[in-house]
Design a protein around this motif. Sequence first.
Motif, PDB file in Angstrom:
ATOM      1  N   PHE A  23      24.823  49.547  35.254  1.00  0.00           N
ATOM      2  CA  PHE A  23      23.851  48.483  34.979  1.00  0.00           C
ATOM      3  C   PHE A  23      22.623  48.674  35.860  1.00  0.00           C
ATOM      4  O   PHE A  23      22.738  49.158  36.985  1.00  0.00           O
ATOM      5  N   GLU A  24      21.487  48.238  35.332  1.00  0.00           N
ATOM      6  CA  GLU A  24      20.294  48.240  36.178  1.00  0.00           C
ATOM      7  C   GLU A  24      20.454  47.155  37.252  1.00  0.00           C
ATOM      8  O   GLU A  24      20.128  47.363  38.409  1.00  0.00           O
ATOM      9  N   GLU A  25      20.989  46.010  36.833  1.00  0.00           N
ATOM     10  CA  GLU A  25      21.153  44.906  37.788  1.00  0.00           C
ATOM     11  C   GLU A  25      22.414  44.110  37.461  1.00  0.00           C
ATOM     12  O   GLU A  25      22.721  43.858  36.312  1.00  0.00           O
ATOM     13  N   LEU A  26      23.144  43.749  38.514  1.00  0.00           N
ATOM     14  CA  LEU A  26      24.295  42.840  38.382  1.00  0.00           C
ATOM     15  C   LEU A  26      24.215  41.854  39.537  1.00  0.00           C
ATOM     16  O   LEU A  26      23.540  42.121  40.537  1.00  0.00           O
ATOM     17  N   ASP A  27      24.934  40.740  39.433  1.00  0.00           N
ATOM     18  CA  ASP A  27      25.047  39.910  40.625  1.00  0.00           C
ATOM     19  C   ASP A  27      25.810  40.702  41.688  1.00  0.00           C
ATOM     20  O   ASP A  27      25.354  40.887  42.812  1.00  0.00           O
ATOM     21  N   SER A  28      26.964  41.243  41.281  1.00  0.00           N
ATOM     22  CA  SER A  28      27.782  42.046  42.188  1.00  0.00           C
ATOM     23  C   SER A  28      28.731  42.876  41.326  1.00  0.00           C
ATOM     24  O   SER A  28      29.312  42.346  40.364  1.00  0.00           O
ATOM     25  N   THR A  29      28.875  44.150  41.666  1.00  0.00           N
ATOM     26  CA  THR A  29      29.805  44.981  40.875  1.00  0.00           C
ATOM     27  C   THR A  29      31.231  44.457  41.016  1.00  0.00           C
ATOM     28  O   THR A  29      32.015  44.498  40.063  1.00  0.00           O
ATOM     29  N   ASN A  30      31.584  43.953  42.203  1.00  0.00           N
ATOM     30  CA  ASN A  30      32.941  43.399  42.370  1.00  0.00           C
ATOM     31  C   ASN A  30      33.142  42.144  41.515  1.00  0.00           C
ATOM     32  O   ASN A  30      34.177  41.969  40.880  1.00  0.00           O
ATOM     33  N   THR A  31      32.128  41.274  41.513  1.00  0.00           N
ATOM     34  CA  THR A  31      32.249  40.042  40.722  1.00  0.00           C
ATOM     35  C   THR A  31      32.359  40.388  39.237  1.00  0.00           C
ATOM     36  O   THR A  31      33.183  39.810  38.510  1.00  0.00           O
ATOM     37  N   PHE A  32      31.567  41.359  38.791  1.00  0.00           N
ATOM     38  CA  PHE A  32      31.650  41.781  37.387  1.00  0.00           C
ATOM     39  C   PHE A  32      33.086  42.231  37.067  1.00  0.00           C
ATOM     40  O   PHE A  32      33.646  41.849  36.031  1.00  0.00           O
ATOM     41  N   CYS A  33      33.666  43.010  37.955  1.00  0.00           N
ATOM     42  CA  CYS A  33      35.032  43.520  37.702  1.00  0.00           C
ATOM     43  C   CYS A  33      36.054  42.390  37.717  1.00  0.00           C
ATOM     44  O   CYS A  33      37.016  42.405  36.949  1.00  0.00           O
ATOM     45  N   ARG A  34      35.865  41.432  38.602  1.00  0.00           N
ATOM     46  CA  ARG A  34      36.807  40.296  38.651  1.00  0.00           C
ATOM     47  C   ARG A  34      36.822  39.566  37.317  1.00  0.00           C
ATOM     48  O   ARG A  34      37.854  39.125  36.842  1.00  0.00           O
ATOM     49  N   ILE A  35      35.632  39.419  36.720  1.00  0.00           N
ATOM     50  CA  ILE A  35      35.522  38.648  35.482  1.00  0.00           C
ATOM     51  C   ILE A  35      35.915  39.488  34.258  1.00  0.00           C
ATOM     52  O   ILE A  35      36.618  39.010  33.380  1.00  0.00           O
ATOM     53  N   HIS A  36      35.478  40.759  34.245  1.00  0.00           N
ATOM     54  CA  HIS A  36      35.644  41.552  33.021  1.00  0.00           C
ATOM     55  C   HIS A  36      36.684  42.660  33.137  1.00  0.00           C
ATOM     56  O   HIS A  36      36.909  43.397  32.174  1.00  0.00           O
ATOM     57  N   GLY A  37      37.290  42.796  34.298  1.00  0.00           N
ATOM     58  CA  GLY A  37      38.191  43.924  34.537  1.00  0.00           C
ATOM     59  C   GLY A  37      39.302  44.083  33.511  1.00  0.00           C
ATOM     60  O   GLY A  37      39.707  45.204  33.194  1.00  0.00           O
TER      61      GLY A  37
END
Length: 263
Positions: A23-37
Amino acid sequence: MLSVDKIENLLETKTMGRNLVSFEELDSTNTFCRIHGQEYPDGTLVLADNQTAGKGSRGRSWESPAGVSIYMSLILKPDMQPVYAPRLTLVMAHSVARVLRSLGVKAEIKWPNDLVVDGRKLVGILTEMNADGQGIQQVIVGIGINVLTREFPEELHHRATSLLMATGKTFSREELIALVTNAFEEDYGKFLETCDLSQLLEQYIQLSATVGKEVRILDPAGEYTGYAETVDETGQLLVRRDDGQLVKVLADEVSVRGIYGYV
Ligand code: BTN
């Protein structure tokens, strides 16, 4: 922006990073994984060129400016007891440290989740887990590496560094991402055989900035000082307190500071 093609060309893995989401921008790669993992397979690598809410350990934030550093998270779905998951922080620290050493950077591991050069922090690792009564759903290992940063905010000024500041060299973020992913697949394979660090420990200790030093343990139950004798295969730091008692310090329970500065 990161070049996914360049990273994929340098990957030598079977599983890690073979599914790559950038991604060009995320809030946080860890947060993205927590939600979409749950939607992604084991070994998925999530990258962002910048983070608007990068997370550090202990609820702190992680400085994540665009274009200069690495923000990456691996989604892992191991068949093991949740209690072993924090050890993956040490496995990743080992992988990143040996990659940096292979590139001539004198990085050392500040137990349990930092890498330092010349006493300043270069890398931070944040491991998070989603688990339920059935066991682990996923472990997320997030890594932040300061690569091309030229200046840090005032409050980090004396404690943080980047590869550029530490070596004067311009490292490729894509190459580093691929090398770390390759190294981690190898180390993770060894870890999974026993679910501990026994196969990595000898080299881990050689790469440690903490072992063999006087340390201050910032235990919420009471601070104390002592000598960091070693790290054991479960990832605990063994500290000989000044009163002679040997204490096994668990990562996540406490903070460690060197007596003579940050390391
Ligand atoms: C620390 O405080 O030392 C841990 C820092 C971890 C930062 C990385 S950057 C990529 C991943 N996404 C986050 O929000 N945090 C981790």
